[in-house]
Design an enzyme around this catalytic site. Structure first.
Site, PDB file in Angstrom:
ATOM      1  CB  THR A  12      -0.774  -0.068   1.407  1.00  0.00           C
ATOM      2  OG1 THR A  12      -2.008  -1.636   0.974  1.00  0.00           O
ATOM      3  CG2 THR A  12      -1.459   1.387   1.368  1.00  0.00           C
ATOM      4  CB  SER A  55       2.986  -7.542   1.472  1.00  0.00           C
ATOM      5  OG  SER A  55       1.881  -8.351   2.537  1.00  0.00           O
ATOM      6  CB  THR A  86       0.672  -4.478   6.776  1.00  0.00           C
ATOM      7  OG1 THR A  86      -0.524  -4.308   5.411  1.00  0.00           O
ATOM      8  CG2 THR A  86       1.304  -2.433   6.289  1.00  0.00           C
ATOM      9  CG  ASP A  87      -1.724  -7.747   3.368  1.00  0.00           C
ATOM     10  OD1 ASP A  87      -2.184  -7.209   4.359  1.00  0.00           O
ATOM     11  OD2 ASP A  87      -2.269  -7.923   2.946  1.00  0.00           O
TER      12      ASP A  87
HETATM   13  N1  ASP Z   1      -2.791  -5.881   0.609  1.00  0.00           N
HETATM   14  C1  ASP Z   1      -1.474  -4.645   0.805  1.00  0.00           C
HETATM   15  C2  ASP Z   1       0.022  -5.576   0.827  1.00  0.00           C
HETATM   16  O1  ASP Z   1       0.346  -5.915   1.870  1.00  0.00           O
HETATM   17  C3  ASP Z   1      -1.750  -4.243   2.312  1.00  0.00           C
HETATM   18  C4  ASP Z   1      -0.720  -3.236   2.921  1.00  0.00           C
HETATM   19  O2  ASP Z   1       0.366  -2.949   2.006  1.00  0.00           O
HETATM   20  O3  ASP Z   1      -0.988  -2.463   3.667  1.00  0.00           O
HETATM   21  O4  ASP Z   1       0.140  -5.381   0.223  1.00  0.00           O
END
Ligand code: ASP
Length: 320
Positions: A12, A55, A86-87
């Site tokens: 993200t 991710s 973040t995942d």
């Molecule tokens: N779905 C996203 C990822 O991990 C979530 C994020 O980056 O916050 O790529």
């Protein structure tokens, strides 16, 4: 001025929101390179777009490439920042923590809201990470995760909320530091550091979560896939339904390591209960207890450990 390399991997923090559909997706060019002037006051910055992946698509092979890149460039920089979705951020951070030997700050960060969303934490988290990466106190603390004004040790941190910007927490021990408007305050140091540099990542390790009524089916499926190892998130202090005992014994007979952690996010696994499937019985059978790690992190640690040894007693030592 200190020199910092920012390595982008996607997520993200590298994405933009489509204002018509609300969909968040990869941007044509990295949104944070445009604002680089705001970052230049903190350090002499170089940037590298290594991957552009959400991710959930990051694999241990990507993590190893990232580690190799950090090793390759680290002599020329005072610190490194990795931007990441973040995942699976906590898995990449822990992987880097285990395999990197540098004492220089390596900070992993991400964002819950992309750069053009209201209340975006993208640039804010990047600036915070930069401030931590140039702080002398950040040296020799292992890989750090910086999000939402907090600094976390890679081993302890986990994503706790699907969408809240305060998602990253270290439930058992709390953050190791905080970021205020004008200072970086570390209030504890990191003492548990297991360094296991690797050159390849080649093993197949599964992760199962225990549940009430779990029977032998999933364990039979795992066994049929001939894995190199299995991690189970057990119940409570480290117990399993008794129906799982025989298939686990069979995996151990085939010299496949079985690592036990708890599906509770606080506390450690310990061999307390002697009933069928209880922790004491599992330990006596040769199940390896991994204290204080989540299932995904125990899996990362087993993947890395298996590059060093397949010997079960040596693995017990590596996990103790
Ligand atoms: N779905 C996203 C990822 O991990 C979530 C994020 O980056 O916050 O790529």
């Amino acid at each position: 001025m200190k020199k910092v390399l920012i390595i982008h991997t996607g997520g993200t923090i590298s994405m933009l929101e489509n204002k018509e559909t609300g969909e968040v997706n990869a941007a044509d060019s990295h949104p944070l390179t445009k604002t680089i002037d705001q970052l230049k006051t903190f350090a002499d910055i170089e940037e590298l777009i290594m991957f552009d992946l959400p991710s959930p698509q990051i694999t241990p092979n990507h993590m190893l490439k990232l580690a190799n890149k950090v090793n390759e460039i680290i002599d020329g920089f005072d610190g490194v920042i990795v931007t990441h979705g973040t995942d699976t951020l906590e898995e990449t951070a822990y992987f880097l923590d285990l395999v990197l030997t540098t004492d220089k700050p390596v900070v992993v960060t991400g964002a819950m809201r992309s750069s053009n969303e209201i209340g975006s934490d993208a640039l804010y988290n990047l600036i915070s990470s930069l401030r931590v990466a140039v702080d002398d106190e950040a040296k020799n603390k292992g890989v750090l995760v910086v999000m939402n004004d907090e600094i976390h040790a890679a081993e302890n941190v986990t994503k706790t909320s699907t969408s809240n910007v305060a998602t990253f927490q270290s439930p058992q021990f709390g953050p190791i530091g905080v970021i205020t408007k004008d200072s970086i305050i570390f209030h504890r140091t990191v003492i548990t550091r297991h360094k296991q540099p690797i050159e390849t990542i080649s093993k197949n390790v599964f992760l199962l979560k225990a549940f009430a009524g779990m029977d032998e089916q999933l364990l039979h499926a795992v066994s049929a896939a001939n894995p190199d190892g299995l991690v189970i998130e057990g119940l409570g202090q480290g117990n399993l339904p008794k129906t799982t005992v025989e298939p686990i014994r069979n995996l151990l007979r085939k010299k496949i390591p079985v690592i036990l952690v708890s599906r509770c996010f606080n506390g450690v696994v310990q061999p307390t209960y002697g009933y069928d499937g209880g922790g004491r019985q599992l330990k006596e059978m040769g199940v390896i207890f991994a204290q204080g790690l989540s299932g995904p992190k125990a899996r990362i640690r087993l993947l890395i450990s298996l590059e060093h040894t397949k010997d079960l007693s040596e693995l017990v030592r590596l996990f103790s």
